[in-house]
Design an enzyme around this catalytic site. Sequence first.
Site, mmCIF file in Angstrom:
data_model
loop_
_atom_site.group_PDB
_atom_site.id
_atom_site.type_symbol
_atom_site.label_atom_id
_atom_site.label_comp_id
_atom_site.label_asym_id
_atom_site.label_seq_id
_atom_site.Cartn_x
_atom_site.Cartn_y
_atom_site.Cartn_z
ATOM 1 N N SER A 1 0.832 -1.200 0.000
ATOM 2 C CA SER A 1 0.000 0.000 0.000
ATOM 3 C C SER A 1 0.866 1.250 0.000
ATOM 4 C CB SER A 1 -0.853 -0.006 1.269
ATOM 5 O OG SER A 1 -1.453 1.246 1.470
ATOM 6 N N LYS B 1 2.524 -3.988 6.384
ATOM 7 C CA LYS B 1 2.809 -4.079 4.944
ATOM 8 C C LYS B 1 4.306 -3.961 4.689
ATOM 9 C CE LYS B 1 -1.176 -4.831 3.385
ATOM 10 N NZ LYS B 1 -1.477 -6.041 2.654
ATOM 11 N N TYR C 1 -1.153 -0.835 10.533
ATOM 12 C CA TYR C 1 -1.477 -1.506 9.267
ATOM 13 C C TYR C 1 -0.322 -1.322 8.264
ATOM 14 C CZ TYR C 1 -3.398 -1.769 4.539
ATOM 15 O OH TYR C 1 -3.573 -2.019 3.202
HETATM 16 P P1 NAD Z 1 -10.759 -7.171 1.501
HETATM 17 O O1 NAD Z 1 -10.890 -7.206 2.978
HETATM 18 O O2 NAD Z 1 -11.983 -6.900 0.695
HETATM 19 O O3 NAD Z 1 -10.110 -8.536 0.977
HETATM 20 C C1 NAD Z 1 -9.201 -9.284 1.747
HETATM 21 C C2 NAD Z 1 -9.704 -10.727 1.777
HETATM 22 O O4 NAD Z 1 -8.799 -11.511 2.530
HETATM 23 C C3 NAD Z 1 -11.085 -10.880 2.425
HETATM 24 O O5 NAD Z 1 -11.940 -11.599 1.547
HETATM 25 C C4 NAD Z 1 -10.814 -11.659 3.714
HETATM 26 O O6 NAD Z 1 -11.892 -12.521 4.039
HETATM 27 C C5 NAD Z 1 -9.533 -12.407 3.353
HETATM 28 N N1 NAD Z 1 -8.674 -12.740 4.487
HETATM 29 C C6 NAD Z 1 -8.264 -11.936 5.497
HETATM 30 N N2 NAD Z 1 -7.480 -12.629 6.334
HETATM 31 C C7 NAD Z 1 -7.368 -13.899 5.838
HETATM 32 C C8 NAD Z 1 -6.702 -15.082 6.259
HETATM 33 N N3 NAD Z 1 -5.994 -15.115 7.371
HETATM 34 N N4 NAD Z 1 -6.822 -16.192 5.500
HETATM 35 C C9 NAD Z 1 -7.562 -16.186 4.375
HETATM 36 N N5 NAD Z 1 -8.226 -15.118 3.937
HETATM 37 C C10 NAD Z 1 -8.138 -13.972 4.663
HETATM 38 O O7 NAD Z 1 -9.613 -6.102 1.148
HETATM 39 P P2 NAD Z 1 -9.180 -5.516 -0.264
HETATM 40 O O8 NAD Z 1 -9.553 -4.090 -0.295
HETATM 41 O O9 NAD Z 1 -9.602 -6.404 -1.362
HETATM 42 O O10 NAD Z 1 -7.598 -5.569 -0.101
HETATM 43 C C11 NAD Z 1 -6.820 -6.646 -0.597
HETATM 44 C C12 NAD Z 1 -5.373 -6.427 -0.198
HETATM 45 O O11 NAD Z 1 -4.920 -5.181 -0.740
HETATM 46 C C13 NAD Z 1 -5.137 -6.347 1.309
HETATM 47 O O12 NAD Z 1 -3.931 -7.002 1.607
HETATM 48 C C14 NAD Z 1 -5.020 -4.862 1.568
HETATM 49 O O13 NAD Z 1 -4.239 -4.583 2.689
HETATM 50 C C15 NAD Z 1 -4.362 -4.386 0.293
HETATM 51 N N6 NAD Z 1 -4.646 -2.959 0.006
HETATM 52 C C16 NAD Z 1 -5.937 -2.538 -0.067
HETATM 53 C C17 NAD Z 1 -6.218 -1.196 -0.305
HETATM 54 C C18 NAD Z 1 -7.644 -0.688 -0.375
HETATM 55 O O14 NAD Z 1 -7.850 0.516 -0.305
HETATM 56 N N7 NAD Z 1 -8.656 -1.541 -0.538
HETATM 57 C C19 NAD Z 1 -5.162 -0.281 -0.476
HETATM 58 C C20 NAD Z 1 -3.850 -0.754 -0.404
HETATM 59 C C21 NAD Z 1 -3.600 -2.109 -0.165
HETATM 60 C C1 UD1 Z 2 -6.895 5.199 4.128
HETATM 61 C C2 UD1 Z 2 -5.873 4.730 5.126
HETATM 62 C C3 UD1 Z 2 -4.699 4.126 4.375
HETATM 63 C C4 UD1 Z 2 -5.164 3.030 3.427
HETATM 64 C C5 UD1 Z 2 -6.212 3.625 2.479
HETATM 65 C C6 UD1 Z 2 -6.768 2.629 1.512
HETATM 66 C C7 UD1 Z 2 -6.142 6.183 7.094
HETATM 67 C C8 UD1 Z 2 -5.508 7.250 7.932
HETATM 68 N N1 UD1 Z 2 -5.453 5.831 5.983
HETATM 69 O O1 UD1 Z 2 -6.262 6.171 3.325
HETATM 70 O O2 UD1 Z 2 -3.747 3.615 5.274
HETATM 71 O O3 UD1 Z 2 -4.076 2.513 2.676
HETATM 72 O O4 UD1 Z 2 -7.280 4.152 3.270
HETATM 73 O O5 UD1 Z 2 -7.563 1.671 2.167
HETATM 74 O O6 UD1 Z 2 -7.183 5.648 7.429
HETATM 75 N N2 UD1 Z 2 -12.611 11.213 4.054
HETATM 76 C C9 UD1 Z 2 -13.617 12.036 4.556
HETATM 77 N N3 UD1 Z 2 -14.685 11.427 5.168
HETATM 78 C C10 UD1 Z 2 -14.807 10.081 5.298
HETATM 79 C C11 UD1 Z 2 -13.780 9.260 4.763
HETATM 80 C C12 UD1 Z 2 -12.683 9.864 4.168
HETATM 81 O O7 UD1 Z 2 -13.555 13.255 4.470
HETATM 82 O O8 UD1 Z 2 -15.795 9.600 5.869
HETATM 83 C C13 UD1 Z 2 -11.469 11.862 3.374
HETATM 84 C C14 UD1 Z 2 -10.122 11.602 4.058
HETATM 85 O O9 UD1 Z 2 -9.864 12.564 5.038
HETATM 86 C C15 UD1 Z 2 -9.157 11.665 2.858
HETATM 87 C C16 UD1 Z 2 -9.992 11.127 1.683
HETATM 88 O O10 UD1 Z 2 -11.360 11.275 2.090
HETATM 89 O O11 UD1 Z 2 -8.816 12.987 2.573
HETATM 90 C C17 UD1 Z 2 -9.736 9.649 1.394
HETATM 91 O O12 UD1 Z 2 -9.896 8.878 2.583
HETATM 92 P P1 UD1 Z 2 -9.851 7.282 2.616
HETATM 93 O O13 UD1 Z 2 -10.754 6.743 1.565
HETATM 94 O O14 UD1 Z 2 -10.084 6.839 4.011
HETATM 95 O O15 UD1 Z 2 -8.368 6.931 2.150
HETATM 96 P P2 UD1 Z 2 -6.962 7.416 2.755
HETATM 97 O O16 UD1 Z 2 -7.121 8.381 3.862
HETATM 98 O O17 UD1 Z 2 -6.123 7.849 1.615
#
Ligand code: NAD
Ligand code: UD1
Length: 335
Positions: free
Chosen positions: A125, A153, A149
Amino acid sequence: MKNILITGGTGYIGSHTCVELIESGYNPIIIDNLSNSKRKIVDRIEKITGKKIIFEKCDISDKKNIERIIKEFNCEAVIHFAGFKAVGESQTNPLMYYKNNVSGTINLLDAMKSAGLKKIVFSSSATVYGKPKFLPLTEDHPVSPENIYGKTKLAVENILRDIFIADPDWRICILRYFNPVGAHNSGLIGDDPKGIPNNLMPFISQVAVGRRSHLNIWGNDYNTNDGTGVRDYIHVIDLAQGHIKAIEKINSLKGAVINLGTGRGYSVLEMIQSFEKASAKKIKYEFRPRRDGDIEINYADPSKAKEIFNWEAKLDINEMCKDIWRWQSMNPKGV
Ligand code: NAD
Ligand code: UD1
């Protein structure tokens, strides 16, 4: 037909990646413990692609089972999505995060090693960068995650690097995602958070569908065009396609770290405006104080992905918002 093991494949990014993999001729073998997703997603992926999916309910800590699955299906690589991702929860329950995200990954890597499989694409991330020292964020920007978190990573990134140093037969690709949003244009899969959404776009779409009264905007006194925070939102389909490129190139990737973002930032107010246009709904909002740990602006330098993968994001915020709204209005309460 190449079989690819997908951990966390019923989750948000995993499910979209499975669809894109199938459409590119790969065969995803999904494992997920369903801690943050539902079994029904497998049916949805089957409905979109018209293909039968192999799914096993399995925790990444179950080394023996994973080893068996890799061997049984002759998997050629792993895309590792499984993990926990809620920043607030990681601050109050660090052990739960280190256990699942770090120990869980060690188990997975151990199982892969025992099965003789040494190719992995890892979901990292942009949160590992912490507070930007310069923009856009290049992959060699210093890393300094400000939440647990993000620390989990970074810990996995470091483990992967050490594994490669010790055994150069490994092929490793670390993808640092910016802010994934959007949904598949069928409206059948999308971001379906449990409880109150932490992230901006699921919150906005739940306001639009009447599940929440209004959005709280965390801060309107940032040094940005309109005072609200700026992020690099990337359509989940573009993100999913970045994973296909990583799989295609995996044999030449020796621990590569690659940003997946668009290279441009939008403010909270700009996202609201775009969503209102796509949904024809008015989003009520109130300004609140800044959220703890939030940064002002971040956006990627995506040029390394272009150079190595010949990949760049194609879908704009209008498409992101249209697809979120289609998904949310077809599934007002989620799946
Ligand atoms: P998500 O929670 O929708 O998907 C993760 C999946 O992993 C879920 O289906 C959950 O049931 C499964 N899981 C969790 N722990 C497990 C375990 N121990 N064994 C087997 N399955 C397990 O999340 P996502 O948004 O799809 O994210 C996927 C990956 O990308 C994550 O590693 C997350 O940290 C990373 N990531 C997500 C974002 C974002 O904004 N969504 C941003 C940066 C990185
Ligand atoms: C958040 C996480 C980051 C993670 C990313 C993707 C925090 C501090 N950071 O980032 O670690 O990798 O999500 O999952 O939680 N916002 C509002 N109101 C809301 C929600 C968000 O104003 O209810 C604003 C936030 O202040 C920010 C923007 O929307 O400016 C995006 O927020 P968000 O979607 O939570 O993502 P990140 O903050 O970038």
